[in-house]
Design a protein around this motif. Structure first.
Motif, short mmCIF file in Angstrom:
data_model
loop_
_atom_site.label_atom_id
_atom_site.label_comp_id
_atom_site.label_asym_id
_atom_site.label_seq_id
_atom_site.Cartn_x
_atom_site.Cartn_y
_atom_site.Cartn_z
N ARG A 278 54.89 43.98 34.35
CA ARG A 278 54.34 44.19 33.01
C ARG A 278 54.38 42.90 32.20
O ARG A 278 53.45 42.60 31.45
N GLU A 279 55.47 42.14 32.35
CA GLU A 279 55.69 40.95 31.54
C GLU A 279 55.02 39.70 32.10
O GLU A 279 54.96 38.68 31.42
N HIS A 280 54.53 39.76 33.34
CA HIS A 280 53.98 38.56 33.99
C HIS A 280 52.55 38.81 34.48
O HIS A 280 52.18 38.41 35.58
N GLU A 281 51.75 39.42 33.62
CA GLU A 281 50.37 39.70 34.01
C GLU A 281 49.60 38.42 34.30
O GLU A 281 48.75 38.40 35.20
N ALA A 282 49.89 37.36 33.58
CA ALA A 282 49.19 36.10 33.82
C ALA A 282 49.45 35.57 35.22
O ALA A 282 48.62 34.83 35.77
N TRP A 283 50.58 35.94 35.81
CA TRP A 283 50.91 35.49 37.17
C TRP A 283 50.09 36.24 38.21
O TRP A 283 49.54 35.63 39.14
N TRP A 284 49.98 37.58 38.09
CA TRP A 284 49.31 38.35 39.15
C TRP A 284 47.83 38.61 38.90
O TRP A 284 47.08 38.89 39.84
N ARG A 285 47.38 38.51 37.66
CA ARG A 285 46.01 38.87 37.34
C ARG A 285 44.97 38.09 38.15
O ARG A 285 43.98 38.68 38.62
N PRO A 286 45.13 36.75 38.36
CA PRO A 286 44.08 36.02 39.09
C PRO A 286 43.83 36.52 40.50
O PRO A 286 42.73 36.35 41.03
N ALA A 287 44.82 37.14 41.13
CA ALA A 287 44.66 37.60 42.51
C ALA A 287 44.24 39.06 42.61
O ALA A 287 43.88 39.52 43.70
N LYS A 288 44.24 39.79 41.52
CA LYS A 288 44.09 41.24 41.60
C LYS A 288 42.69 41.66 42.05
O LYS A 288 42.55 42.50 42.97
N ALA A 289 41.65 41.12 41.45
CA ALA A 289 40.30 41.57 41.78
C ALA A 289 39.96 41.29 43.24
O ALA A 289 39.40 42.13 43.95
#
Length: 343
Positions: free
Chosen positions: A315-326
């Protein structure tokens, strides 16, 4: 006598488990310098070791199959801790080739470098090399359990384990092996089971679950894995294998429902998907040898607490995982389509 390394190479040190080990060493062993060797494929993220002191951690971007590179960087080090691997079962079913190259050839290249320069090796492997157990089988995997790998991933890891044993016996390479159960915790790529469910729920999507959800995995917090690997590296007997586990057996559906509960969602608020080919039924680790010989004990024994902390981290580190999600979800869609067409 305890082995006291001062300069170590950590292969795959920008990946999930490898980067947590690097952080463990930096936090707990201030006398040790770490060279991280990582190819920075999709699962290797330099942000995983960002902020660590530059005088303690050096990143070398490169391939463990590159013999010339190994000849340049291995001399002067006391040990290699070998985490680098292709490790996702679904990817291995869709394309086994990279698994053979990284897991088998890469381990061979590292063993040869260790032989040339007299460097110690600790090889990090998986419980999946043992195949699986029946749900009602009281047994657990031990160091003596025969290998019965089920997937291209686990078969290449089994092959790499055999190479390590052969090089230790035939050439005298000072090596140890550990086989660990499923890890969870911060910095795990969103393709893996727990972070994929967490990030889907953060995005308001319905999670997906393979088969009947009764497949059992033996979970361990990645920080406990790191402390166990350090214990084996520094205290383990040369040529020996140690199994790492924390008595964390849980079915996939129970883990998913615990994650759903953390988000205030109902226990059946997910979608079933067709099971993947060769899906192992149950893993279970007996870590008695590790505990008995080296006195190691896990610190994270409350799975619910560890899972809650992991949910909070994502929840606190969305900027870390967001680039790989799509890209991950697109890839999963292709794999699920492949499985459906195959059947």
């Amino acid at each position: 006598m305890e082995f006291e390394p001062k300069n170590i190479i950590v292969t795959g040190g920008c990946g999930f488990i490898g980067s947590n080990f690097v952080r463990h060493v930096v936090d707990n062993h201030p006398e040790v310098h770490v060279t991280v060797l990582d190819k920075l494929t999709y699962a290797g993220n330099p942000e995983n070791i960002a902020g660590l002191p530059a005088d303690r951690v050096e990143l070398v971007v490169g391939d463990i199959c590159d013999e010339d590179l190994l000849d340049r960087i291995v001399p002067g080090h006391d040990a290699i801790v070998h985490y680098a691997a292709e490790s996702h079962n679904d990817n291995s079913i869709a394309d086994p080739g990279p698994f053979l190259r990284t897991n088998v050839e890469g381990t061979f290249r590292l063993l040869e470098a260790c032989r040339r320069f007299g460097v110690r090796l600790h090889h990090v492997s998986t419980d999946e090399v043992y195949g699986d157990l029946a749900l009602d089988d009281p047994a657990r995997f031990t160091e003596e359990t025969p290998y019965r790998p089920s997937s291209p991933y686990s078969s290449t890891k089994a092959s790499s384990d055999m190479l390590v044993r052969a090089w230790a016996r035939t050439f005298g390479v000072r090596a140890t092996i550990s086989n660990c159960s499923n890890n969870y915790g911060p910095y795990q790529h969103v393709e893996k089971f727990i972070p994929r469910q967490i990030t889907n729920l953060i995005d308001g999507a319905r999670p997906k679950l393979y088969g009947d959800g009764l497949n059992v995995r033996d979970w361990i917090h990645t920080e406990d894995h790191s402390s166990a690997v350090w214990a084996i590296l520094t205290q383990g007997r040369i040529g020996e294998t140690y199994l790492i586990g924390a008595d964390g057996e849980r079915s996939n559906i129970d883990v998913l429902r615990a994650i759903l509960e953390a988000f205030g969602r109902g226990p059946d608020d997910f979608d079933w998907v067709r099971d993947r080919p060769g899906h192992d039924r149950r893993y279970a680790i007996d870590p008695s040898k590790l505990r008995r010989e080296l006195g190691w004990e896990p610190a994270h024994t409350d799975f619910a607490e560890g899972l809650a902390e992991t949910v909070a981290w994502y929840r606190e580190h969305e900027a870390w995982w967001r680039p790989a999600k799509a890209a991950t979800e697109y890839h999963y869609g292709s794999i699920e389509c492949y499985i459906s067409l195959r059947d």
